[in-house]
Design a protein around this motif. Structure first.
Motif, mmCIF file in Angstrom:
data_model
loop_
_atom_site.group_PDB
_atom_site.id
_atom_site.type_symbol
_atom_site.label_atom_id
_atom_site.label_comp_id
_atom_site.label_asym_id
_atom_site.label_seq_id
_atom_site.Cartn_x
_atom_site.Cartn_y
_atom_site.Cartn_z
ATOM 1 N N GLU A 47 -14.495 -10.052 -14.950
ATOM 2 C CA GLU A 47 -13.215 -9.981 -15.651
ATOM 3 C C GLU A 47 -12.051 -10.121 -14.676
ATOM 4 O O GLU A 47 -11.058 -10.795 -14.967
ATOM 5 N N ALA A 48 -12.183 -9.498 -13.506
ATOM 6 C CA ALA A 48 -11.134 -9.604 -12.489
ATOM 7 C C ALA A 48 -10.961 -11.054 -12.049
ATOM 8 O O ALA A 48 -9.833 -11.546 -11.933
ATOM 9 N N LEU A 49 -12.071 -11.732 -11.822
ATOM 10 C CA LEU A 49 -11.992 -13.127 -11.395
ATOM 11 C C LEU A 49 -11.329 -13.992 -12.459
ATOM 12 O O LEU A 49 -10.543 -14.896 -12.132
ATOM 13 N N GLU A 50 -11.600 -13.717 -13.728
ATOM 14 C CA GLU A 50 -10.935 -14.466 -14.804
ATOM 15 C C GLU A 50 -9.418 -14.258 -14.763
ATOM 16 O O GLU A 50 -8.648 -15.201 -14.925
ATOM 17 N N ASP A 51 -8.993 -12.998 -14.532
ATOM 18 C CA ASP A 51 -7.563 -12.709 -14.451
ATOM 19 C C ASP A 51 -6.924 -13.423 -13.260
ATOM 20 O O ASP A 51 -5.859 -14.030 -13.386
ATOM 21 N N PHE A 52 -7.584 -13.364 -12.110
ATOM 22 C CA PHE A 52 -7.033 -13.995 -10.922
ATOM 23 C C PHE A 52 -7.053 -15.519 -11.039
ATOM 24 O O PHE A 52 -6.132 -16.195 -10.575
ATOM 25 N N ASP A 53 -8.097 -16.065 -11.671
ATOM 26 C CA ASP A 53 -8.125 -17.515 -11.924
ATOM 27 C C ASP A 53 -6.913 -17.936 -12.754
ATOM 28 O O ASP A 53 -6.258 -18.938 -12.447
ATOM 29 N N PRO A 62 -0.072 -21.509 -8.424
ATOM 30 C CA PRO A 62 -0.981 -21.898 -7.340
ATOM 31 C C PRO A 62 -0.403 -21.715 -5.934
ATOM 32 O O PRO A 62 -1.154 -21.725 -4.959
ATOM 33 N N ASP A 63 0.900 -21.509 -5.821
ATOM 34 C CA ASP A 63 1.526 -21.313 -4.508
ATOM 35 C C ASP A 63 1.762 -19.848 -4.186
ATOM 36 O O ASP A 63 2.482 -19.536 -3.231
ATOM 37 N N LEU A 64 1.179 -18.947 -4.948
ATOM 38 C CA LEU A 64 1.380 -17.515 -4.736
ATOM 39 C C LEU A 64 0.231 -16.954 -3.891
ATOM 40 O O LEU A 64 -0.893 -16.781 -4.384
ATOM 41 N N PRO A 65 0.483 -16.650 -2.618
ATOM 42 C CA PRO A 65 -0.591 -16.158 -1.751
ATOM 43 C C PRO A 65 -1.291 -14.910 -2.294
ATOM 44 O O PRO A 65 -2.506 -14.758 -2.138
ATOM 45 N N GLU A 66 -0.545 -14.020 -2.934
ATOM 46 C CA GLU A 66 -1.141 -12.777 -3.425
ATOM 47 C C GLU A 66 -2.236 -13.013 -4.442
ATOM 48 O O GLU A 66 -3.231 -12.301 -4.472
ATOM 49 N N ALA A 67 -2.067 -14.000 -5.306
ATOM 50 C CA ALA A 67 -3.099 -14.292 -6.296
ATOM 51 C C ALA A 67 -4.394 -14.717 -5.603
ATOM 52 O O ALA A 67 -5.486 -14.261 -5.957
ATOM 53 N N TRP A 68 -4.264 -15.567 -4.603
ATOM 54 C CA TRP A 68 -5.441 -16.018 -3.851
ATOM 55 C C TRP A 68 -6.073 -14.857 -3.082
ATOM 56 O O TRP A 68 -7.300 -14.745 -3.020
ATOM 57 N N HIS A 69 -5.233 -13.999 -2.507
ATOM 58 C CA HIS A 69 -5.760 -12.879 -1.728
ATOM 59 C C HIS A 69 -6.521 -11.898 -2.623
ATOM 60 O O HIS A 69 -7.622 -11.451 -2.286
ATOM 61 N N LEU A 70 -5.950 -11.585 -3.768
ATOM 62 C CA LEU A 70 -6.628 -10.656 -4.665
ATOM 63 C C LEU A 70 -7.926 -11.260 -5.195
ATOM 64 O O LEU A 70 -8.936 -10.565 -5.331
ATOM 65 N N ARG A 71 -7.910 -12.559 -5.483
ATOM 66 C CA ARG A 71 -9.153 -13.179 -5.945
ATOM 67 C C ARG A 71 -10.203 -13.171 -4.834
ATOM 68 O O ARG A 71 -11.395 -12.945 -5.098
ATOM 69 N N ALA A 72 -9.785 -13.374 -3.598
ATOM 70 C CA ALA A 72 -10.731 -13.314 -2.480
ATOM 71 C C ALA A 72 -11.374 -11.933 -2.405
ATOM 72 O O ALA A 72 -12.590 -11.812 -2.189
ATOM 73 N N GLN A 73 -10.588 -10.897 -2.606
ATOM 74 C CA GLN A 73 -11.144 -9.545 -2.571
ATOM 75 C C GLN A 73 -12.129 -9.332 -3.715
ATOM 76 O O GLN A 73 -13.163 -8.686 -3.547
ATOM 77 N N ALA A 74 -11.807 -9.893 -4.882
ATOM 78 C CA ALA A 74 -12.728 -9.782 -6.019
ATOM 79 C C ALA A 74 -14.032 -10.526 -5.716
ATOM 80 O O ALA A 74 -15.125 -10.037 -6.032
#
Length: 196
Positions: free
Chosen positions: A94-100, A107-119
């Motif tokens: 579910e987290a990955l779906e939210d971050f996707d 797509p230029d927001l580093p935080e979204a990519w960082h949080l998805r990496a943690q997920a």
């Protein structure tokens, strides 16, 4: 991976509190627009690098996290908050779906990519996490939290030397990072032990 939960908390407070500035009246008002935010980030990163003590560095860190969070639209911030809650609830799919969805919108927001990496790390997909972390660092090369997450991924993958390099890079950006010196000593001992 024992320090990964703490890494999620590096950025989550700023994402979870979109009105963080109202909770910190002693801080400067939010800059208007992307150019002003970038200029303030540049100044803040220099202040972080040269902070005289841990307390000063912590204040600057908090301001940088606020500036990163301000780059998200309300819809993206909502998706990121929901994703963080799902990670904390151990619902990685579910987290990955939210971050996707957040990355699709911003797509230029580093935080979204960082949080998805943690997920991805929580879900055990190290290679996907590393790809996302590379994107974070492409978008914001001074993202010390992404370098910490990368160090965790590298250590999990058995690359202690790579983890040490990533941690050293994070400490160049944020020399007074909480727990950084201790973690650096641990990794150096581990790398030296593997070299014997």
């Amino acid at each position: 991976m024992r320090w990964l939960p703490a890494l999620l908390l590096l950025i989550a407070p700023a994402v979870l509190a979109p009105d963080a500035l109202s909770q910190a009246p002693h801080m400067a008002p939010a800059p208007r627009g992307a150019e002003a935010r970038k200029a303030e980030l540049d100044r803040a990163f220099e202040a972080l690098r040269t902070a005289p003590d841990d307390a000063g560095a912590a204040l600057v860190e908090a301001r940088i996290r606020q500036l990163w969070a301000q780059a998200a639209t309300p819809a993206v911030a909502l998706l990121l908050r929901r994703g963080v809650r799902n990670v904390e609830a151990q619902l990685p799919v579910e987290a990955l779906e939210d971050f996707d969805a957040a990355i699709t919108l911003a797509p230029d927001l580093p935080e979204a990519w960082h949080l998805r990496a943690q997920a991805y790390l929580r879900a055990g997909d190290i290679s996907a996490a590393v790809r996302d972390l590379q994107e974070v660092l492409r978008l914001e090369s001074r993202h010390w939290a992404a370098l910490l997450t990368l160090a965790a991924a590298q250590e999990e993958a058995g690359d202690a030397a790579g983890a040490l390099r990533s941690l050293q890079a994070a400490l160049e950006i944020n020399p007074k990072m909480a727990g950084g010196a201790d973690r650096l000593r641990e990794l150096r001992r581990k790398v030296e032990g593997e070299a014997l």
